[in-house]
Design an enzyme around this catalytic site. Structure first.
Site, PDB file in Angstrom:
ATOM      1  N   LYS A  18      35.821  48.074 -29.450  1.00 48.03           N
ATOM      2  CA  LYS A  18      36.003  47.880 -30.907  1.00 48.03           C
ATOM      3  C   LYS A  18      34.874  48.535 -31.684  1.00 48.03           C
ATOM      4  O   LYS A  18      33.761  48.762 -31.159  1.00 48.03           O
ATOM      5  CB  LYS A  18      36.071  46.405 -31.280  1.00 48.03           C
ATOM      6  CG  LYS A  18      34.832  45.546 -30.945  1.00 48.03           C
ATOM      7  CD  LYS A  18      33.706  45.578 -31.975  1.00 48.03           C
ATOM      8  CE  LYS A  18      32.475  44.807 -31.539  1.00 48.03           C
ATOM      9  NZ  LYS A  18      31.262  45.057 -32.275  1.00 48.03           N
ATOM     10  N   GLY A 110      32.078  45.805 -24.957  1.00 45.23           N
ATOM     11  CA  GLY A 110      32.571  46.099 -23.608  1.00 45.23           C
ATOM     12  C   GLY A 110      32.641  44.858 -22.726  1.00 45.23           C
ATOM     13  O   GLY A 110      33.619  44.647 -22.010  1.00 45.23           O
ATOM     14  N   ASP A 145      33.344  38.018 -29.711  1.00 43.19           N
ATOM     15  CA  ASP A 145      34.243  39.175 -29.836  1.00 43.19           C
ATOM     16  C   ASP A 145      35.424  39.123 -28.862  1.00 43.19           C
ATOM     17  O   ASP A 145      36.276  40.014 -28.888  1.00 43.19           O
ATOM     18  CB  ASP A 145      33.478  40.475 -29.564  1.00 43.19           C
ATOM     19  CG  ASP A 145      32.433  40.774 -30.632  1.00 43.19           C
ATOM     20  OD1 ASP A 145      32.552  40.240 -31.744  1.00 43.19           O
ATOM     21  OD2 ASP A 145      31.506  41.548 -30.337  1.00 43.19           O
TER      22      ASP A 145
HETATM   23  O1  C5P Z   1      29.100  35.386 -28.790  1.00 42.81           O
HETATM   24  P1  C5P Z   1      28.372  36.587 -28.315  1.00 42.81           P
HETATM   25  O2  C5P Z   1      28.137  36.621 -26.853  1.00 42.81           O
HETATM   26  O3  C5P Z   1      28.980  37.845 -28.805  1.00 42.81           O
HETATM   27  O4  C5P Z   1      26.948  36.526 -29.001  1.00 42.81           O
HETATM   28  C1  C5P Z   1      25.818  37.115 -28.437  1.00 42.81           C
HETATM   29  C2  C5P Z   1      24.615  36.746 -29.274  1.00 42.81           C
HETATM   30  O5  C5P Z   1      24.688  37.406 -30.557  1.00 42.81           O
HETATM   31  C3  C5P Z   1      24.471  35.282 -29.646  1.00 42.81           C
HETATM   32  O6  C5P Z   1      23.818  34.553 -28.636  1.00 42.81           O
HETATM   33  C4  C5P Z   1      23.671  35.341 -30.931  1.00 42.81           C
HETATM   34  O7  C5P Z   1      22.300  35.549 -30.655  1.00 42.81           O
HETATM   35  C5  C5P Z   1      24.183  36.597 -31.597  1.00 42.81           C
HETATM   36  N1  C5P Z   1      25.274  36.310 -32.543  1.00 42.81           N
HETATM   37  C6  C5P Z   1      24.961  35.694 -33.757  1.00 42.81           C
HETATM   38  N2  C5P Z   1      25.967  35.435 -34.647  1.00 42.81           N
HETATM   39  C7  C5P Z   1      27.254  35.762 -34.362  1.00 42.81           C
HETATM   40  C8  C5P Z   1      27.591  36.392 -33.143  1.00 42.81           C
HETATM   41  C9  C5P Z   1      26.575  36.658 -32.251  1.00 42.81           C
HETATM   42  O8  C5P Z   1      23.796  35.386 -34.044  1.00 42.81           O
HETATM   43  N3  C5P Z   1      28.191  35.488 -35.260  1.00 42.81           N
END
Ligand code: C5P
Length: 329
Positions: A18, A110, A145
């Site tokens: 994406k 990914g 995501d």
């Molecule tokens: O949920 P995901 O694994 O994509 O998120 C990875 C990291 O990105 C989270 O642990 C956080 O530190 C940050 N994040 C965030 N706010 C979001 C999505 C991700 O702070 N809305």
């Protein structure tokens, strides 16, 4: 669940990368995530996730990025498979093989794609046939995501990016993706974003009228102008050479350019195939980007590519498809 109910041995799901056309980052939430308003677009760069019945849980990663991906129980695809197994009460281990073409730690989701692929492929392999809503709930547990990787197309994301809503979007777009040879950690980029904004109030994020109008019109020039990403200053602060990538792209015919998600991939929107070839050559020749890929968007989300009743090696014919009626998302 009895293994007699399982008629398939091996299922492959294809899942897209994406880009975020718009990424508004709101205040930090008590759970450590940020409130987001984002517009995702799935682009034609894919991982193929194959699951096969096996004695034990396991995972193999193939392709140029294999060394950068953990091949153990921490892998998001393996966690996804086990999460679905637990939720569905299934005790049938799988071996997962990921043929990886989506760059790692690149801001292109990914890892989330692999998790979505594993959910969809295991769901078919085990004959669970979860509802779309049930799979999306599991997807959201795995990462912000992951639900979008199941859905694909163009969609709005709110909450921490996991709550999806359809968006009225026309057009098919050509993208040139300037990859970096050094990844960026998503938590580091969010933390840098907080640091850069620490002295200013951070409003709740709302989608921009310019982006919605551009998507409705299907006009690539308007979309190029409307691209925006609140994480871009943080990504540029952590990898300053991305400034040069952006300016090289914009000086060589891109309609717009943006750091993709938390970066460091820079996504350039171009007018069509010819412009995308020209820009890919210019970026490579300038030395600004170590590697460049071209892709179109939007493309569909995770879908079943092949399904077979024998192990992987026994259905190697390219393009072989699964049984009629096998659902894709
Ligand atoms: O949920 P995901 O694994 O994509 O998120 C990875 C990291 O990105 C989270 O642990 C956080 O530190 C940050 N994040 C965030 N706010 C979001 C999505 C991700 O702070 N809305």
């Amino acid at each position: 669940m009895s293994s007699a109910a399982v008629s398939l041995q091996c299922v492959t799901a294809r899942v897209p990368a994406k880009v975020n056309l718009e990424l508004m980052v709101g205040p930090l939430r008590p759970d450590g995530f940020h409130h987001l308003a984002t517009v995702f677009q799935a682009v034609g760069l894919h991982d193929d996730v194959t699951v096969e019945l096996a004695q034990d849980w396991g995972i193999t990663i193939n392709g140029p990025y294999a060394a950068q991906v953990p091949a153990d129980g921490t892998n998001l695809a393996l966690r996804a498979a086990r999460l679905l197994a637990d939720a569905a009460g299934i005790d049938l281990p799988v071996h997962i093989t990921i043929d990886k073409d989506i760059p790692v730690a690149a801001g292109m989701a990914g890892g989330s794609a692999d998790a979505a692929g594993a959910l969809l492929a295991c769901d078919a392999l085990w004959g669970v046939w979860s509802s779309k809503a049930a799979l999306e709930d599991l997807a959201a547990e795995l990462g912000s995501d992951v639900p979008f990787a199941l859905t694909g197309g163009t969609a709005m994301g709110s909450g921490r990016g996991d709550r999806l809503a359809p968006v009225l979007a026309r057009g098919r777009y050509s993208w040139v993706l300037a990859l970096s040879d050094v990844g960026l950690s998503t938590p580091d980029v969010y933390a840098e974003c907080d640091r850069l904004r620490s002295s200013q109030p951070v409003p709740d994020p709302t989608p921009s009228a310019a982006m919605m109008t551009a998507l409705r019109s299907g006009d690539a020039v308007s979309l190029g102008r409307a691209l925006s990403n609140d994480l871009q200053p943080a990504a540029l602060s952590l990898q300053p050479r991305l400034e040069e990538v952006l300016s090289t792209g914009l000086d060589n015919g891109a309609l717009g350019g943006i750091v993709s998600g938390s970066g460091p991939t820079v996504a350039f929107l171009v007018a069509g195939t010819e412009s995308s070839l020209d820009l890919a050559v210019a970026l490579t020749a300038s030395g600004a980007a170590p590697s460049v890929k071209r892709a179109v968007g939007p493309v569909r989300g995770a879908h079943i590519l092949t399904a077979a009743s024998g192990p992987r090696g026994s259905y190697g014919a390219a393009g072989q498809t699964g049984p009629a009626g096998l659902r894709s998302s």
